[in-house]
Design a protein around this motif. Structure first.
Motif, mmCIF file in Angstrom:
data_model
loop_
_atom_site.group_PDB
_atom_site.id
_atom_site.type_symbol
_atom_site.label_atom_id
_atom_site.label_comp_id
_atom_site.label_asym_id
_atom_site.label_seq_id
_atom_site.Cartn_x
_atom_site.Cartn_y
_atom_site.Cartn_z
ATOM 1 N N UNK A 90 15.704 -3.756 10.492
ATOM 2 C CA UNK A 90 15.553 -3.747 9.029
ATOM 3 C C UNK A 90 14.156 -3.299 8.622
ATOM 4 N N UNK A 91 14.041 -2.714 7.429
ATOM 5 C CA UNK A 91 12.742 -2.200 6.992
ATOM 6 C C UNK A 91 11.770 -3.298 6.571
ATOM 7 N N UNK A 92 10.487 -2.991 6.712
ATOM 8 C CA UNK A 92 9.391 -3.806 6.194
ATOM 9 C C UNK A 92 8.683 -2.943 5.162
ATOM 10 N N UNK A 93 8.751 -3.349 3.904
ATOM 11 C CA UNK A 93 8.282 -2.465 2.828
ATOM 12 C C UNK A 93 7.231 -3.140 1.960
ATOM 13 N N UNK A 94 6.313 -2.311 1.506
ATOM 14 C CA UNK A 94 5.251 -2.746 0.602
ATOM 15 C C UNK A 94 5.649 -2.420 -0.836
ATOM 16 N N UNK A 95 5.427 -3.372 -1.738
ATOM 17 C CA UNK A 95 5.812 -3.191 -3.138
ATOM 18 C C UNK A 95 4.604 -3.421 -4.040
ATOM 19 N N UNK B 74 0.700 -6.643 -7.102
ATOM 20 C CA UNK B 74 -0.017 -6.926 -8.352
ATOM 21 C C UNK B 74 0.281 -8.342 -8.834
ATOM 22 N N UNK B 75 1.534 -8.752 -8.722
ATOM 23 C CA UNK B 75 1.928 -10.099 -9.155
ATOM 24 C C UNK B 75 1.136 -11.173 -8.424
ATOM 25 N N UNK C 158 9.326 -15.822 -1.617
ATOM 26 C CA UNK C 158 8.593 -15.287 -2.762
ATOM 27 C C UNK C 158 8.256 -16.403 -3.747
ATOM 28 N N UNK C 159 9.194 -17.314 -3.956
ATOM 29 C CA UNK C 159 8.924 -18.448 -4.855
ATOM 30 C C UNK C 159 7.709 -19.239 -4.377
ATOM 31 N N UNK C 160 7.631 -19.469 -3.066
ATOM 32 C CA UNK C 160 6.489 -20.194 -2.521
ATOM 33 C C UNK C 160 5.200 -19.403 -2.685
ATOM 34 N N UNK C 161 5.274 -18.086 -2.451
ATOM 35 C CA UNK C 161 4.082 -17.252 -2.579
ATOM 36 C C UNK C 161 3.540 -17.280 -4.009
#
Length: 323
Positions: free
Chosen positions: A29-34, A39-40, A289-292
């Motif tokens: 599976x891919x590992x992608x930067x967003x 920014x969030x 993501x919620x934890x981050x």
């Protein structure tokens, strides 16, 4: 019901061996930067997209690794397991791949998309109990009655080694990772991440995250005592009343930090994924993501990998989140 050999903590070599076994059966599976997520969080944020995996979740890695190592005698007897959904899919898929029959016990009211997928893979689906633990007890009874090989959702070394392969991919694809955040339900995925990361990138902090309304593993990690905790989370992949000996032992030795997030934060994270990545992530998969977001200040300026562990969200669940 789980044999002693299944309870041995896997090594990094076990994970590499699993990688060789499951190649050709699963996707890398891919590992992608967003940029929007970066920014969030004011950090360098990457997402490991196990929501793109076959069957929509990381668990299939473990199912293939386990069943591929079983004897013909075990395959002839067939496999029975209990699951909230994704683990059941993985064992059903692996059983079909290796010519074995399979029964999966799900809680009543289980995710309908996951239940339909398990049935489509040829497994017998049984609904029993209102929570995973009651389903597990029923699966153990079936194993005893029918002579099938019971597969525990967490206390299986081969499952942890199998799902640990996504963490090998993470560290092969990206260096200098400061923090890796993994959801914790039964704990196999986070355990695999800890085993791999300890060896390949010891400076990386692995953080586990569980639903605040299903905190059994969190409390076991803190206290060392495995107890029953009532749970009511909407994240069925995190919905366990109990921790389990093998993964919690690994997490207590190796996990840097353990966070809890509430269901509202998880639902909000699903919407962030839709906005920032244009992909669907189920509640359990969105927990990282919620934890981050909750620990944003401590992540500022760091390179962070979020494990999006699954994407099997139903249309009704998605409507509820978006509304």
């Amino acid at each position: 019901m789980t044999n002693v050999a299944s309870m041995i903590e896997p090594t990094l070599q076990d994970v590499y061996d699993a990688q060789s076994r499951i190649e050709g059966h699963i996707l890398r599976t891919p590992l992608r930067n967003y940029p929007v997520l970066s920014e969030l969080l004011d950090a360098d944020v990457w997402v490991k997209h196990e929501n793109f995996q076959l069957l929509g979740a990381f668990k299939v890695r473990g199912g293939i690794n386990l069943v591929s190592q079983t004897s013909q005698e075990e395959r002839d007897r067939g496999f029975v397991t209990a699951s909230s959904g994704n683990h059941g899919q993985s064992i059903a898929y692996a059983a079909r791949a290796f010519g074995a029959k399979c029964t999966v016990v799900l809680p009543e009211g289980a995710n309908t998309a996951k239940a339909a997928s398990i049935a489509a893979l040829g497994a017998d689906v049984v609904f029993h109990g209102n929570v995973f633990e009651r389903s597990k007890e029923h699966a153990e009874m079936i194993a005893e009655r029918d002579g099938m090989r019971f597969v525990h959702a967490a206390n299986e070394s081969a499952l942890i080694a199998g799902v640990g392969t996504y963490s090998i991919e993470i560290h092969e694809d990206l260096k200098d990772i400061d923090v890796l955040i993994s959801p914790v339900g039964a704990g196999s995925g986070a355990s695999g991440s800890c085993i791999v990361t300890d060896s390949l990138s010891p400076s990386t902090h692995v953080i586990g995250v569980q639903a605040a309304s299903a905190p059994a593993a969190y409390h076991a990690w803190k206290s060392g005592e495995i107890e029953i905790f009532p749970m009511a989370t909407i994240a069925e992949g995190l919905a366990t009343e109990s921790a389990y000996e093998l993964p919690i032992g690994i997490l207590r030795k190796r996990l840097t930090e353990f966070a809890l997030v509430d269901d509202a934060a998880i639902s909000s994270a699903i919407k962030h994924y839709v906005h920032a990545t244009r992909t669907l992530v189920e509640h359990a998969g969105a927990a990282s993501l919620a934890a981050a977001i909750n620990m944003k200040e401590s992540l500022k300026g760091k390179r962070v990998v979020l494990v999006a562990s699954g994407g099997n969200i139903t249309t009704d669940q998605l409507k509820a989140v978006l509304n």
